[in-house]
Design a protein around this motif. Structure first.
Motif, mmCIF file in Angstrom:
data_model
loop_
_atom_site.group_PDB
_atom_site.id
_atom_site.type_symbol
_atom_site.label_atom_id
_atom_site.label_comp_id
_atom_site.label_asym_id
_atom_site.label_seq_id
_atom_site.Cartn_x
_atom_site.Cartn_y
_atom_site.Cartn_z
ATOM 1 N N VAL A 85 -1.210 -2.609 -4.443
ATOM 2 C CA VAL A 85 -1.037 -3.681 -5.420
ATOM 3 C C VAL A 85 -0.825 -4.993 -4.663
ATOM 4 O O VAL A 85 -0.210 -5.014 -3.599
ATOM 5 N N TYR B 140 0.845 -1.191 0.000
ATOM 6 C CA TYR B 140 0.000 0.000 0.000
ATOM 7 C C TYR B 140 0.880 1.239 0.000
ATOM 8 O O TYR B 140 1.723 1.404 0.885
ATOM 9 N N CYS B 141 0.690 2.106 -0.993
ATOM 10 C CA CYS B 141 1.428 3.359 -1.084
ATOM 11 C C CYS B 141 0.631 4.430 -0.348
ATOM 12 O O CYS B 141 -0.420 4.868 -0.813
ATOM 13 N N GLU C 292 -2.186 6.424 -1.891
ATOM 14 C CA GLU C 292 -3.458 5.818 -1.522
ATOM 15 C C GLU C 292 -3.927 4.754 -2.507
ATOM 16 O O GLU C 292 -5.132 4.546 -2.700
ATOM 17 N N SER C 293 -2.963 4.060 -3.125
ATOM 18 C CA SER C 293 -3.298 2.919 -3.970
ATOM 19 C C SER C 293 -2.476 1.719 -3.513
ATOM 20 O O SER C 293 -1.506 1.858 -2.764
ATOM 21 N N LEU D 77 2.401 3.246 -9.145
ATOM 22 C CA LEU D 77 1.706 3.080 -7.873
ATOM 23 C C LEU D 77 1.727 4.454 -7.223
ATOM 24 O O LEU D 77 2.796 4.989 -6.925
ATOM 25 N N THR D 78 0.559 5.033 -7.064
ATOM 26 C CA THR D 78 0.452 6.396 -6.555
ATOM 27 C C THR D 78 -0.129 6.392 -5.144
ATOM 28 O O THR D 78 -0.609 5.366 -4.655
ATOM 29 N N ASP E 213 4.805 8.445 -5.248
ATOM 30 C CA ASP E 213 4.474 7.951 -6.583
ATOM 31 C C ASP E 213 5.703 7.194 -7.072
ATOM 32 O O ASP E 213 6.794 7.770 -7.140
#
Length: 140
Positions: free
Chosen positions: A95, A72-73, A92-93, A89-90, A77
């Motif tokens: 993977v 979680y980022c 509040e996103s 991956l920015t 970015d």
């Protein structure tokens, strides 16, 4: 009305862990700090920590033979490469990195990136948890 009552737990509850108390690991690049682990809290299903990547820093390519990873980022970015596929991956996103997927993280921006990660299940032994596929930063 029926109420279900459970027996009191005999399980040891681990301590609260502060990021400031967790030693940084820079072997693969960045500032990786494992907060919750078998060593720190007696976890049995996985481990959790943080990653800080300053501008220009990377986490070298590696993969996990036993664990999947949730990344979680929180801020920043970065460029994440998963089995050769590049993705942004920015802030509040997140993977999901399945077991066996090679992954590499590059902060190719001018701002610091901060992440929370979770890996599980645990490898049978810590040294079996990661397989490096490129040399650590600064080693050639």
């Amino acid at each position: 009305m029926t109420t279900i009552q459970h027996a009191p737990s005999a399980v040891r509850i681990g301590p609260t862990v502060s990021r400031a108390e967790a030693p940084p690991n820079r072997r693969r690049g960045g500032d990786i700090r494992v907060l919750l682990s078998p060593t720190s809290v007696g976890s049995t299903a996985g481990f959790m920590g943080t990653l800080t990547l300053e501008p220009g820093e990377i986490v070298t390519e590696h993969w996990h033979p036993y664990s999947e990873e949730f990344l979680y980022c929180q801020s920043g970015d970065v460029l994440v490469t998963l089995n050769g596929e590049e993705r942004r991956l920015t802030a509040e996103s997140a993977v999901h990195i399945p077991i066996g997927v090679k992954h590499r993280i590059v902060n190719d921006t001018a701002t610091t990136a901060f992440f929370v990660f979770l890996c599980g299940p645990l490898a049978p032994r810590p040294e079996l948890g990661h397989v490096d596929t490129e040399l650590p930063p600064g080693v050639r």
